[in-house]
Design a protein around this motif. Structure first.
Motif, mmCIF file in Angstrom:
data_model
loop_
_atom_site.group_PDB
_atom_site.id
_atom_site.type_symbol
_atom_site.label_atom_id
_atom_site.label_comp_id
_atom_site.label_asym_id
_atom_site.label_seq_id
_atom_site.Cartn_x
_atom_site.Cartn_y
_atom_site.Cartn_z
ATOM 1 N N ARG A 61 27.787 19.406 -97.604
ATOM 2 C CA ARG A 61 27.241 19.202 -96.260
ATOM 3 C C ARG A 61 27.325 20.469 -95.419
ATOM 4 N NH1 ARG A 61 25.194 18.429 -93.011
ATOM 5 N NH2 ARG A 61 24.865 16.905 -91.371
ATOM 6 N N TYR A 160 31.511 13.820 -86.200
ATOM 7 C CA TYR A 160 30.295 13.133 -86.611
ATOM 8 C C TYR A 160 29.080 13.663 -85.857
ATOM 9 C CZ TYR A 160 26.949 9.304 -87.088
ATOM 10 O OH TYR A 160 25.827 8.557 -87.310
ATOM 11 N N GLU B 26 27.970 8.814 -93.633
ATOM 12 C CA GLU B 26 29.057 9.455 -92.879
ATOM 13 C C GLU B 26 29.555 8.553 -91.753
ATOM 14 O OE1 GLU B 26 27.761 13.387 -91.769
ATOM 15 O OE2 GLU B 26 27.824 14.092 -93.843
#
Lengths: 168, 168
Positions: A61, A160, B26
């Motif tokens: 990621r 996040y 996620e």
DNA sequence: TTGGAATGTCAACAAAGCTGACGTATTGTG
DNA sequence: CACAATACGTCAGCTTTGTTGACATTCCAA
């Protein structure tokens, strides 16, 4: 404990009863098991665990991320992460390079082999996610994401959010 | 891997892109951490772990359940559950009584002390759930539940469905 | 009545988290 | 420059929670 004491305002608060909340809690527990089941099978074959999956996911990621950054995302101790990273590096799935600007840092990348495993894992996990999304529809998906985001810790939500817009 | 190959039908499938799915994955990971954080703190004080929480939750949920039944709900081995049950019984939180019809079975109940801990744990977990539900609103909550249910394994969903309507 | 299936317990091991202590290289600061 | 702070790695040891294997007890059916 608290809900029974307040009068319900019309029917608008029916979704906040203890019973509704309990169902949500159990749904979360059962769904998370499904969520991890497919990657777990692949990992078990290779002798890895969920901890390896998480490391691989976030290195993929954010290629070039440092150990410290990974640590704060994963929320584990460096000793724990180090054990996982060491095996991944030994097995040739992850590459650790000394930082150019700051030589104390190590930048982490997936090797070709690591990227292959990442692909297999995320394909499996996405397949299930896709099926669930398709079955539930776009509106449900939006609600799903809203509730999950509201459930995160403050600090976690920052991680996040930071990754949210990276590629869109 | 698959999405890019299919033409998008209007905008209706935009929520199924790999990027959207990755965000969902996620979100699930980060939210689950928040989901367990509050009970974990209470458990740590008492020297228990998440496995104890799960046992307590489902014994509270289905009083008199047998070890075998609990096993299939939790999806662990009997040896693993047994260790947890043993400490809970020793500590006086759970009572195990020999079955009357079938003496091989043990029926499990919470003691008053066990019920007190259950209350503390589920209050903490519900508080966070309630806050998330309230922030997201009833429509989002419906979508949240839909997606979670679609994400479960077939067999797991049966357990979930079976318990769903117990008290409503 | 006896052998197999089901239920539950004990023992030993592995994965993955934790704390604490320490070493080394590098960076930044007084 | 000297020294504190930072980033990373590692060793030792402990805990939780999963696993398999072996075994005792109980039930049921041939």
């Amino acid at each position: 404990m608290a809900e029974g004491l307040q009068p319900q305002v019309g029917q608008s608060l029916l979704f906040l009863t203890d019973e509704q909340l309990r169902k949500g809690i159990e749904a979360m527990f059962f769904a998370y098991r499904g969520f991890t089941a497919d990657p777990d099978r692949i990992l078990a074959q290779k002798g890895y665990g969920r901890a390896h999956h998480r490391a691989i996911h976030f290195i993929h990621r954010s290629p070039g991320t440092t150990v410290n950054n990974l640590l704060s995302i994963l929320g584990v101790t460096k000793q724990s992460l180090n054990r996982v990273l060491r095996t991944l590096i030994e097995d040739g799935l992850v590459e650790s390079t000394v930082g150019t600007r700051d030589k104390r840092e190590r930048h982490l990348h997936l090797t070709a082999e690591g990227a292959t495993l990442e692909r297999a894992l995320s394909d499996a996990q996405r397949d299930r996610m896709r099926a669930a999304y398709r079955a539930a529809g776009p509106a449900a998906v939006a609600g799903f994401r809203q509730v999950l985001e509201a459930m995160m810790d403050e600090e976690t939500r920052h991680h996040y959010e930071a990754m949210k817009d990276k590629t869109e």
